[in-house]
Write an enzyme that holds these catalytic residues in place. Structure first.
Site, PDB file in Angstrom:
ATOM      1  N   SER A 483       0.812  -1.221   0.000  1.00  0.00           N
ATOM      2  CA  SER A 483       0.000   0.000   0.000  1.00  0.00           C
ATOM      3  C   SER A 483       0.841   1.264   0.000  1.00  0.00           C
ATOM      4  CB  SER A 483      -0.948   0.004   1.202  1.00  0.00           C
ATOM      5  OG  SER A 483      -0.224   0.004   2.420  1.00  0.00           O
ATOM      6  N   ASP A 484       1.852   1.349   0.879  1.00  0.00           N
ATOM      7  CA  ASP A 484       2.609   2.598   0.925  1.00  0.00           C
ATOM      8  C   ASP A 484       3.494   2.765  -0.299  1.00  0.00           C
ATOM      9  OD1 ASP A 484       4.284   0.577   1.776  1.00  0.00           O
ATOM     10  OD2 ASP A 484       4.943   1.577   3.602  1.00  0.00           O
ATOM     11  N   CYS A 485       3.999   1.661  -0.852  1.00  0.00           N
ATOM     12  CA  CYS A 485       4.758   1.754  -2.104  1.00  0.00           C
ATOM     13  C   CYS A 485       3.854   2.223  -3.241  1.00  0.00           C
ATOM     14  CB  CYS A 485       5.375   0.405  -2.452  1.00  0.00           C
ATOM     15  SG  CYS A 485       6.568  -0.195  -1.234  1.00  0.00           S
TER      16      CYS A 485
END
Length: 770
Positions: A483-485
């Site tokens: 998700s953060d990538c």
């Protein structure tokens, strides 16, 4: 001499790629490469690391940096600046420091647009690989003598003064890593009393002084059983029948965190097979060396729950031990006899089907370093001459990294993560005229690295989530959405989409950005938090069944403040640039995510960081997300409390410094029935500052509007960053900065370039200077 190759697939018929190997970074040994002066420089770096290894444990990752800077003939042409004691920072001084950092970092960009680096830290990942290749008979063909030399160098460099090895490069010695590294040294040719500085004898003494290998934790027991140094009877049950359980049950594979699920998948296959390596003279010798009593006298059933206190972080409750014992006593005898052994055969078949699915959909890279070796060994056990195993061998170079401290096995790399953050830092500098080609290459890398398809077939039945439109942690071939990538990759593409295409290249099609939004939406939970890899939703009580003693919060997927904040930042920008797309859903996503961040704030104003050290890391992310959503110091209590938390921790030199112990040290237990704990902030020893953490804190305070209230804390922090910059524009390597699963620290060498650069850029943009 070693050389890093980029986007190279070689001529191996057992390897394939979805994007022509963009992002791939592999090391090769070339005996003819390098001048005598360059070789001497490498040896000097190795010697310097060895002499100072107990002062700074993580390597500076110098070998590839030396190579790239020489290939590009980089010379820093911007003068170095310093700020004297009573001197004010001027706009010119700060700009000069930022430009020097930007030009240096740009020179480190690879030809395909990404920034290479190691992503390492754990000290238990090289030994299983060596053990696996020794078992299969491929050790010397896959890793010739030069590899052995560098593997041993790494082991020697990270041996603690007491003779043991820790879970990671800064950790205290434990049984798991000490036993595995001792075995690795012996496999690589060292005698019982061999190794640099008597490494083997010192390690063996540590093992025996701490009760011997019978007290190794669960994962170690499994690997020793595989290698013939333990008995499967001394292991907790890992029945492959688990993979037959229907989805409606509360405990079922889909309910597990993907990393843990994919460790136990091949491990249960090997357990179900009761696979044991062929016993040879070395194994017989090791049986005598690592145990405190004769091997054939050990009562294996009595040591099943034994775990050295140095390894024990998550003690098993009595109920869990009863569960494992019951499975062993009441089910294993039946499953190994007719007709119930037919069920075992079916379970092994289904388990291997899942292993092959994971392998194929990750191009045999797999989700991580622990899983990779276990899946590879399972494929060899199934068919030693089969293509599956050969495809695994072809992808081993993706995991190998070489620094001045030797060969380490990384976690598939952090190419996308480092590149997206690095691009955001460079974009914040507003130096398009100077670094336009760097931005263009980085944009091209992001374009080619976005995942274009979901996993194959009926991926839901194989416990996979959608991934079309996502970005991974490493490269596109690996295929696992994060998700953060995805959020950071999306934000970069959005920022680049509003810049002139003749400078940064054509923008990515809107439909692909919509796919990225879809992935982020799929990972938001009902409470508003965003999980990392897969949707969270399993019952919290399942964490009580965590079979690993060394890690906590690893059994089920959960939400993370860092992932949530990254997602807010990206979605808010997407909303501004794509006004009509899923307007109400985006509004709800942001509202719920902000609520999650506010509700998870700790009483002291901080947030606990899961992927960095620790409270400073998460607090920066939280402030970034809250302010992106429109929250300010004046209208949001969470922002005010967070700013207060950071201000009270600023050190006399203007910096911040937090120990990795913040991630793992427990202040007190609360709500034990839910396995929840309260962590405590722990400063670095001697109240030292860390430049990466100083950059996080500086940016967090800037987000909170500190420049409007009192800019003096910001000036002090910026002064430390400017004065710490090295002659060529680099920053010094300091303590480890990344984290995972509370006890496992991860080394990101590029952080020392990315975050000080980014912080100086934000400081210049938002803080008035003379």
């Amino acid at each position: 001499m070693w050389r890093l190759k980029i986007a190279d697939g070689g001529n191996n018929p057992y390897i394939h790629s979805t994007n022509n190997f963009v992002g791939r970074q592999i090391w090769v040994f070339d005996p003819d490469y390098g001048t005598p002066e360059e070789r001497a420089e490498v040896e000097a770096a190795r010697e310097n690391y060895w002499k100072n290894r107990f002062q700074v444990r993580p390597s500076s990752d110098l070998l590839w940096r030396m190579q790239f800077l020489k290939e590009r003939r980089f010379r820093q042409t911007i003068r170095q600046v310093k700020v004297e004691n009573e001197e004010e920072i001027t706009y010119e001084t700060a700009t000069t420091a930022m430009r020097r950092a930007a030009h240096f970092f740009s020179a480190l960009q690879a030809s395909d647009g990404h920034w290479p680096a190691e992503n390492s830290g754990p000290l238990f990942v090289i030994p299983p690989l060596v053990m696996c290749l020794y078992i299969t008979g491929h050790l010397k063909t896959v890793f010739p003598e030069e590899y052995h030399k560098e593997m041993l160098r790494f082991i020697y460099c990270h041996q603690n003064e007491d003779g043991g090895w820790g879970l990671h490069v800064e950790g205290h010695s434990n049984m798991y890593c000490t036993v595995l590294n001792y075995i690795c040294m012996r496999i690589l040719g060292e005698g019982p009393n061999g190794g640099k500085d008597n490494a083997c004898s010192r390690a063996r003494k540590w093992i025996l002084d701490h009760g011997g290998a019978i007290s190794i934790p669960t994962w170690g027991k499994a690997w020793l059983s595989i290698f013939g140094l333990f008995d499967w009877a001394g292991c907790n049950s890992m029945p492959p029948e688990f993979w037959l359980l229907p989805s409606f049950l509360p405990l079922q594979p889909a309910k597990m965190w993907c990393f843990f699920r994919l460790v136990y998948m091949p491990m249960s296959y090997l357990y179900g097979k009761r696979f044991v390596a062929p016993i040879d003279p070395l194994i017989l010798q090791l049986r005598e060396e690592i145990h405190t009593q004769p091997y054939n006298k050990i009562n294996w059933k009595k040591v099943r729950h034994l775990c050295a206190k140095e390894d024990l972080y998550f003690p098993h409750l009595l109920i869990q031990d009863l569960v494992w014992d019951s499975i062993y006593i009441f089910t294993e005898p039946f499953l190994t006899r007719w007709p119930f052994n037919k069920l075992r055969e079916r379970a092994l078949e289904i388990t291997m089907k899942h292993i092959h699915y994971e392998d194929e959909n990750s191009r045999y890279i797999d989700i991580g370093t622990v899983e990779k070796v276990l899946c590879m060994l399972a494929c060899w056990v199934e068919d030693p001459n089969g293509d599956y195993f050969k495809k695994h061998l072809a992808r081993l170079p993706d995991y190998i990294w070489i620094g001045e401290d030797g060969i380490k096995k990384q976690n598939a790399g952090s190419q996308l993560w480092d590149t997206s953050l690095g691009l955001e830092a460079l974009l914040a500098c507003q130096l398009t005229d100077e670094i336009g080609p760097t931005l263009r290459k980085g944009h091209d890398f992001l374009n080619k690295s976005q995942v274009r398809d979901n996993p194959s077939g009926d991926f839901r039945s194989m416990y996979r989530n959608i991934c079309k439109g996502s970005w991974t942690f490493s490269d596109r071939d690996q295929g696992w959405q994060v998700s953060d990538c995805t959020a950071e990759g999306l934000k970069c593409c959005l920022l680049l989409s509003i810049m002139p295409p003749e400078i940064v290249g054509e923008k990515i099609e809107p439909e692909r950005l919509y796919d990225a939004i879809n992935v982020l939406f799929s990972l938001q939970s009902k409470n508003g938090g965003v999980s990392a890899w897969e949707p969270a939703g399993s019952s919290r009580w399942l964490e009580l069944l965590n079979p690993s003693e060394m890690f906590e919060d690893v059994f089920i997927e959960q939400q993370y403040v860092e992932c949530t904040a990254s997602a807010i930042d990206a979605v808010v920008l997407f909303k501004k640039l794509h006004l009509g797309h899923r307007k109400q859903e985006i509004k709800n996503f942001i509202r719920k995510a902000v609520r999650y961040i506010e509700e998870t704030q700790m009483p002291d104003g901080s947030w606990y960081g899961n992927w960095g050290i620790c409270f400073t890391y998460a607090t920066w992310f939280a402030l970034r997300g809250l302010t992106a959503a429109g929250r300010t110091y004046h209208d949001c209590l969470a922002v005010r409390k967070a700013a207060g938390f950071l201000l009270k921790l600023q050190l006399d030199d203007g910096g911040w410094g937090e120990s990795y112990l913040s991630c793992k040290d427990k202040k007190k237990n609360v709500k034990l029935s839910l396995c929840l704990v309260t962590q405590k902030f722990t400063p670095l020893e001697g109240n030292r500052s860390n430049l990466v953490q100083t950059a996080w804190s500086l940016m967090g305070l800037i987000h909170s509007g500190q420049a409007e209230r009192d800019p003096s804390p910001l000036h002090r922090a910026a002064k430390l960053l400017i004065n710490s910059q090295k002659e060529e524009g680099d920053f010094p390597q300091q303590e480890i900065a990344g984290a995972s699963v509370r006890t496992l620290m991860i080394h990101y060498p590029n952080y020392r370039n990315i975050y000080p650069l980014w912080a100086l850029a934000e400081y210049l943009k938002r803080v008035p200077l003379p």
